[in-house]
Design an enzyme around this catalytic site. Structure first.
Site, PDB file in Angstrom:
ATOM      1  N   TYR A  59     -34.616 -11.731  42.385  1.00  6.38           N
ATOM      2  CA  TYR A  59     -33.289 -11.706  41.777  1.00  6.38           C
ATOM      3  C   TYR A  59     -33.247 -10.627  40.700  1.00  6.38           C
ATOM      4  CZ  TYR A  59     -28.805 -13.075  40.030  1.00  6.38           C
ATOM      5  OH  TYR A  59     -27.485 -13.044  39.698  1.00  6.38           O
ATOM      6  N   GLN A  64     -25.051 -18.547  43.945  1.00  3.37           N
ATOM      7  CA  GLN A  64     -24.901 -18.396  45.405  1.00  3.37           C
ATOM      8  C   GLN A  64     -26.039 -17.570  46.008  1.00  3.37           C
ATOM      9  OE1 GLN A  64     -22.733 -17.484  43.062  1.00  3.37           O
ATOM     10  NE2 GLN A  64     -21.835 -15.459  43.436  1.00  3.37           N
ATOM     11  N   ASN A 111     -28.993 -15.171  34.450  1.00  3.36           N
ATOM     12  CA  ASN A 111     -28.240 -15.907  33.421  1.00  3.36           C
ATOM     13  C   ASN A 111     -28.400 -17.417  33.622  1.00  3.36           C
ATOM     14  OD1 ASN A 111     -26.546 -16.676  35.509  1.00  3.36           O
ATOM     15  ND2 ASN A 111     -24.942 -15.211  34.988  1.00  3.36           N
ATOM     16  N   SER A 168     -36.976 -13.522  24.478  1.00  4.85           N
ATOM     17  CA  SER A 168     -38.165 -12.695  24.318  1.00  4.85           C
ATOM     18  C   SER A 168     -38.620 -12.680  22.858  1.00  4.85           C
ATOM     19  CB  SER A 168     -37.823 -11.277  24.777  1.00  4.85           C
ATOM     20  OG  SER A 168     -38.984 -10.526  24.972  1.00  4.85           O
ATOM     21  N   GLN A 228     -38.031  -5.429  19.973  1.00  6.72           N
ATOM     22  CA  GLN A 228     -37.885  -6.786  20.490  1.00  6.72           C
ATOM     23  C   GLN A 228     -36.497  -7.322  20.175  1.00  6.72           C
ATOM     24  OE1 GLN A 228     -40.404  -7.621  22.282  1.00  6.72           O
ATOM     25  NE2 GLN A 228     -39.159  -9.291  23.034  1.00  6.72           N
ATOM     26  N   GLU A 280     -45.415 -14.408  23.168  1.00  4.95           N
ATOM     27  CA  GLU A 280     -45.259 -13.684  24.436  1.00  4.95           C
ATOM     28  C   GLU A 280     -45.939 -12.303  24.313  1.00  4.95           C
ATOM     29  OE1 GLU A 280     -41.239 -12.486  25.178  1.00  4.95           O
ATOM     30  OE2 GLU A 280     -41.630 -11.972  27.278  1.00  4.95           O
ATOM     31  N   HIS A 281     -45.530 -11.543  23.281  1.00  3.67           N
ATOM     32  CA  HIS A 281     -46.137 -10.240  23.005  1.00  3.67           C
ATOM     33  C   HIS A 281     -46.869 -10.315  21.672  1.00  3.67           C
ATOM     34  CE1 HIS A 281     -42.331  -9.226  25.234  1.00  3.67           C
ATOM     35  NE2 HIS A 281     -43.174  -8.516  25.946  1.00  3.67           N
ATOM     36  N   GLU A 296     -61.719 -48.550  46.779  1.00  3.35           N
ATOM     37  CA  GLU A 296     -60.281 -48.381  46.538  1.00  3.35           C
ATOM     38  C   GLU A 296     -59.448 -49.181  47.546  1.00  3.35           C
ATOM     39  OE1 GLU A 296     -59.495 -44.129  46.437  1.00  3.35           O
ATOM     40  OE2 GLU A 296     -60.544 -43.865  44.530  1.00  3.35           O
TER      41      GLU A 296
END
Lengths: 438, 438
Positions: free
Chosen positions: A137, A198, A221, A244, A266, A334-335, A422
């Site tokens: 995507y 969709q 999004n 981020s 950033q 993250e960074h 068992e």
């Protein structure tokens, strides 16, 4: 241009309530919206029921792009080749150089199948196979980033994925040549100009024209993220990213303008982005703050930067670089930029971070585009338990077990005891059939 | 005892509507229940707000086990040692042998950090780190399986996880000695007798006594599964499993009683389990069906087996073993038994399966207990994109980038072009600061 100085939080890790202040700074819960959820469920159902026709109608509604038949939403190989020819030579060269470096780094992530044979002839092992088909995507409009196409598609190709289906909405019919060019360079096989929930539904369940994939990757999004959660299990997913963030650890000896710009790089992503600086020098924190005030008026995206810096960012004074390391492991950023004299010594103490940028020259932005490692990274502290996107995300493992007659007989005895323990007697008897009579 | 013959589906892959029949056979959607979801959200909130006290109250309510203070819900090291002493010697020996084999197999899954240096001195790499702390959920009562404790805890310990917190409810105060013994053998660090959504909440958010973990693994009922989905992001998760299934591919030359019992060993798990047999010999399918009818009355769990076999299972005739392979890749089974003369030749064609049991001696049940590979496997076709639980699930990667001055200068040029192409000028300028002036 005159602007107000930035109102950025200043924290001190020696304060008694620092833990709470830090927790508050890091707090992030994604909003789960019932209206969005309902709309997404309806869209998915409609695509499952009506296939291509639903995609044509939803694209007209949401992307203001009307076509007579679904075939017009498939991007031809000629159109993609055209995009590659359309873009400036320096941009094409930059994309190709970035792609080459990303490919070369990710080749180091290749995993091999293995097996071993035990004394009695029993063979155990693990077989690595690529996924058959992956959906990618790509957001449309302004957030349509060619670098994301490279970062998502190349590891899949390195993993051996046969077919990558890319979807990218074309709001008002507009398509980004750089994105198509990146798709061509990365080896994307098929492109459809569809987007939103969709497109996710089409990839997860397939339509007359869109082939059903095994995994969907790529950012989107809130509708896209909600649709991804909804189809999880039907297909695999990459992580669903939060905003981020960057954590810069600096010993006070890097040019404060450099560090200010690293924080801005950033912050310019969006208003929810987070940029934190840790240093043991209060003078340096002051200097960076002055650099930020000086540089902000020169930035194109100064409004976004201001919002991110004032709402979610901080300059934090620590008593020692050792304390900086401990706080880094709590944040699990993250960074992480280690802008210090001896980053390798510090690395040994770092347990949790998505990507680690070491030394004063290694700007985080280099990693976003072309250093080689992936820019899809775990956000919001999830680096405690997850990894950058990589070749391993496009492969899976199968366990292999091949017992010799002798091996099955021995294992059968152990399995029988445990299965009966068992109360699973069909298990026990299935194992016992393979026990050799003496 | 006389029983009605099994009413098992017989399919033929040459039938024109076979694809639809197969799709129907494999269809499985987990039920998402709003009442369960609401109850779980309330329980999680309560544990976040009231900590240990909420756990004491919820345990009294749901597990009918009342204690005065939370400390009574912590299982002491003495109690665990006692369990190890309590169990029969043959069971203890079987657990220890199984643990040793599981440990030895998983050691082959160890991953190493790596790095490489480019011509200009730039270093790129990937650092592997274990998770700090893992939570292991073990169901209580009848579904409390010691083998699951081994299969979940041992890979975590091999990965280097420092601390494993196990939770297991003790309905009416009853605790399974075999489960505690398995915990001791697997190296579990701490055990609390709590369960349900409240145990998941405690592990995800921490309480005064229960430490917050980074990832939660282990099976559970619908409340546990719903709570896991709810805390995802706060902590990492293993997969959420669907019903267990086996696909047996047989060339007709294995003892039909063996194959019947292998199918039963899957079916006895629960009414939703699935057992499918593919063969190119209609006589063999008939023989297995006769064996099943003959053996069913001798099974302790015959009611469960009948339900699973009649509702969700099938014997499928294929025109050739090549066709069997193709159907296998469509099914992407959790467990695949290749009960054929040359399973290695067939293996080359198999792309999707959780665990592959090769040859007539390799009963699936051996893999459930002691062969070595993990018994936590991707169900419901998710082997198309996911893997057995393994050491890799308890480690994560950090990307490493350390640019030389020369490397940063070269990369900065490429990053600058691409960042400006994406209108991210703070990114561009951060990179450009590191470009050397000629």
């Amino acid at each position: 241009m005159k602007m107000n100085n930035l109102d950025i939080k200043r924290l001190n890790s020696s304060d008694t309530d620092f833990s709470q202040q830090l927790e508050q700074l890091l707090a992030w819960e994604s909003v789960s919206d019932h209206a969005v959820h309902g709309a997404v469920v309806d869209i998915i159902e409609r695509v499952r029921r009506q296939g291509d026709q639903a995609l044509v109608e939803l694209t007209a509604t949401f992307d203001r792009y009307s076509v007579d038949s679904f075939s017009e939403l498939a991007v031809s190989a000629e159109r993609i080749a055209q995009a590659l020819a359309n873009i400036d030579a320096d941009k094409r060269q930059a994309l190709e150089k970035a792609a080459e470096r990303v490919r070369s780094y990710h080749q180091h992530q290749q995993q091999d199948s293995w097996q071993y044979t035990e004394a009695d002839g029993t063979v155990l092992g693990q077989k690595i196979s690529p996924l058959d088909r992956v959906g990618l995507y790509v957001p449309g409009g302004k957030a349509s980033y060619p670098s994301s196409v490279l970062m998502n598609a190349i590891p899949a190709k390195v993993a051996g994925v046969q077919e990558i289906i890319m979807v990218v909405p074309s709001p008002d019919g507009e398509l980004n040549d750089m994105v198509l060019a990146a798709a061509a360079i990365a080896g994307v096989d098929t492109v459809f100009t569809i987007g939103g929930a969709q497109a996710i539904a089409a990839l997860a369940y397939g339509t007359e024209t869109v082939p059903k994939v095994d995994k969907i990757v790529g950012p989107g999004n809130i509708y896209v993220a909600t649709a991804k959660r909804q189809v999880f299990g039907q297909v695999g997913l990459d992580m669903i990213a939060g905003p981020s963030e960057i954590l810069v650890v600096c010993d006070g000896k890097t040019d404060p303008d450099w560090i200010a710009m690293d924080l801005f790089s950033q912050a310019e992503h969006d208003e929810d982005a987070q940029a934190i600086l840790l240093s043991d020098s209060v003078e340096f924190l002051d200097a960076v703050q002055q650099s930020m005030d000086k540089l902000l008026p020169t930035m194109e995206r100064s409004d976004i930067i201001r919002a991110a810096i004032e709402d979610r960012s901080a300059l934090i004074l620590v008593p020692s670089m050792q304390a900086a390391t401990e706080i880094t492991n709590i944040i699990a950023p993250e960074h992480l930029e280690l802008s210090v004299e001896d980053p390798e010594a510090m690395l040994a103490e770092i347990r949790h971070a998505g990507a680690i940028f070491m030394g004063r020259y290694t700007a985080e932005a280099l990693g976003d585009y072309c250093a080689g490692p992936n820019h899809v990274l775990p956000t919001s502290g999830t680096a405690r338990f997850s990894s950058p996107l990589g070749v391993y995300d496009f492969q899976k493992r199968s366990s292999l077990i091949m017992c010799s007659a002798q091996g099955a007989s021995e294992l059968g005895k152990t399995a029988s005891v445990l299965a009966r323990g068992e109360s699973l007697t069909a298990h026990a008897r299935s194992a016992e059939y393979r026990i050799k009579l003496q």
